[in-house]
Design a protein around this motif. Sequence first.
Motif, PDB file in Angstrom:
ATOM      1  N   ARG A 235       0.845  -1.207   0.000  1.00 33.42           N
ATOM      2  CA  ARG A 235       0.000   0.000   0.000  1.00 33.42           C
ATOM      3  C   ARG A 235       0.870   1.243   0.000  1.00 33.42           C
ATOM      4  N   ASP A 236       0.407   2.310  -0.655  1.00 34.31           N
ATOM      5  CA  ASP A 236       1.065   3.601  -0.528  1.00 34.31           C
ATOM      6  C   ASP A 236       0.870   4.112   0.894  1.00 34.31           C
ATOM      7  N   ARG A 253       5.212   6.050  -2.428  1.00 29.85           N
ATOM      8  CA  ARG A 253       4.176   5.856  -3.433  1.00 29.85           C
ATOM      9  C   ARG A 253       4.631   4.840  -4.472  1.00 29.85           C
ATOM     10  N   ASP A 256       4.023   5.083 -10.927  1.00 28.91           N
ATOM     11  CA  ASP A 256       2.912   4.993 -11.871  1.00 28.91           C
ATOM     12  C   ASP A 256       3.421   5.425 -13.239  1.00 28.91           C
ATOM     13  N   SER A 366      -3.758  10.528  -3.833  1.00 29.07           N
ATOM     14  CA  SER A 366      -5.091   9.923  -3.812  1.00 29.07           C
ATOM     15  C   SER A 366      -5.064   8.409  -3.613  1.00 29.07           C
ATOM     16  N   SER A 367      -3.971   7.741  -3.991  1.00 27.90           N
ATOM     17  CA  SER A 367      -3.914   6.281  -3.865  1.00 27.90           C
ATOM     18  C   SER A 367      -3.361   5.833  -2.511  1.00 27.90           C
ATOM     19  N   THR A 368      -3.124   6.752  -1.585  1.00 28.81           N
ATOM     20  CA  THR A 368      -2.597   6.394  -0.271  1.00 28.81           C
ATOM     21  C   THR A 368      -3.531   5.410   0.434  1.00 28.81           C
ATOM     22  N   GLY A 369      -2.959   4.295   0.919  1.00 27.84           N
ATOM     23  CA  GLY A 369      -3.763   3.302   1.616  1.00 27.84           C
ATOM     24  C   GLY A 369      -3.672   3.401   3.124  1.00 27.84           C
ATOM     25  N   ARG A 405      -7.886   9.206  -1.051  1.00 20.32           N
ATOM     26  CA  ARG A 405      -9.311   8.970  -1.280  1.00 20.32           C
ATOM     27  C   ARG A 405      -9.916   8.106  -0.187  1.00 20.32           C
TER      28      ARG A 405
END
Length: 448
Positions: A235-236, A253, A256, A366-369, A405
């Motif tokens: 996960r980020d 991160r 991508d 936004s992709s941070t987990g 998110r």
Amino acid sequence: MTSVLCLDVGSTYTKALHLDGETGEVLRHLSRPTTLATDIADGVEDLLDATGTNLAEAHACSSAGGGLRLAVVGNEPLVTARAAYQAGLSAGAKIVHIAAGGRPDPGALAAARPDLVLLAGGTDGGDEGMVLDHARALADIRLDVPVIYAGNENAAPEAERLLAGQRFSACANVLPRIGELNAGPARERLRQAFLDHVIGGKHLSAREDVIDLIGMPTPDAVLAGVEHLARHCGRDVLVVDVGGATTDVYSARTPDPESEHLYAEVGGTAWNSRTVEGDLGLRHNAHGIAEAAVEERLMDDAELARLRPALDHRTARPDWLADTGAERDLDLRLCTLAARIAVRRHARGERIGGPGQPVRGAKNLSSTGLLLASGGFFRAHPETTAASLAEAVLDDFAGGIRPPRDATVAVDAEYRLFAMGLLGKGAPRNVSNYLADRLASGLLPEGV
């Protein structure tokens, strides 16, 4: 039972995490005032005695002595200077001066009082003129501090000749090709310089065995821990550490290719990075938090005026602990403001080269987990602060950034991140993996 002791020797406190060396279970978490007035070994010995361990079982990092003050000299503000800047931050350095383009200003460079100069410039095989001109300028200025060369590899021998009267070392270029950031070798060389010239050079201890125990700067250990956690959990990860003097933000991160293609920078993309906000601190820089909040329209002038006596009190007494509900509520508000502002700055990027220059280094979060909080106040009040941090960062749609998110929010209450970074460098890997599992336990969706 074998055990492992992880130590973080700070300027104010030395923190210890005592672990089972076979399972990685956290046995205890201790803290003692750092004994800077005598010898940092005194505090270390106290913690060794309290945990029943010895130096052979210990691993340490440190931010004592004020950290590594780094000056960056590069060819172009948005290319090599930025690449060197990123390498310096990732190694835990405090960037005190950036000179890019023309010859460095001798007065400004001397006034910054760097412990070290990182000289970069040119891609491998490219133009050598400007980086060598900068080497001549540094030779003329004669700051009597080490110079690390991380520029065009073809120019390295001539740069070494020009700087023959100074302590000089070279490593691989931080920007070997346009768009390719290679921070690792410079980061490793800066880490060693920190140990030699900050920990050893400032005579924080007369004990060679204690000096040898310290393997890296604390921010470098934390970033390594964040990177390990992100790899282990898939996960980020975003970490906000609100301290008494600064607020640090770390992010790891997943690269991508599509994003890198659309938003590629000539200075390369730092997918794992750290930023330091020197004006945001719960005690030493409490005024800075409030003033930055006014600038960000998170607080009005009237509230700032009302808070000034409380802010004065925190600044004058940095070791003071909030002793009433109202004071703890104010500390919580200041912490969450610092976190929101620091994450905004981290994601917006930096303006390298002065007014009018474009911003580089913006990050899509936004992709941070996983969103983790660290710092003394957060660790002391984990349940309260997790909810406040979620509101401050996840719901921040007015800061000009792309916030996480759908991240899970937690507090690193046992201060495991620095230990993960330390142990990933050679101690039993199962211990650092256990720490990562414990930190993520109950935080990730079922089946992850």
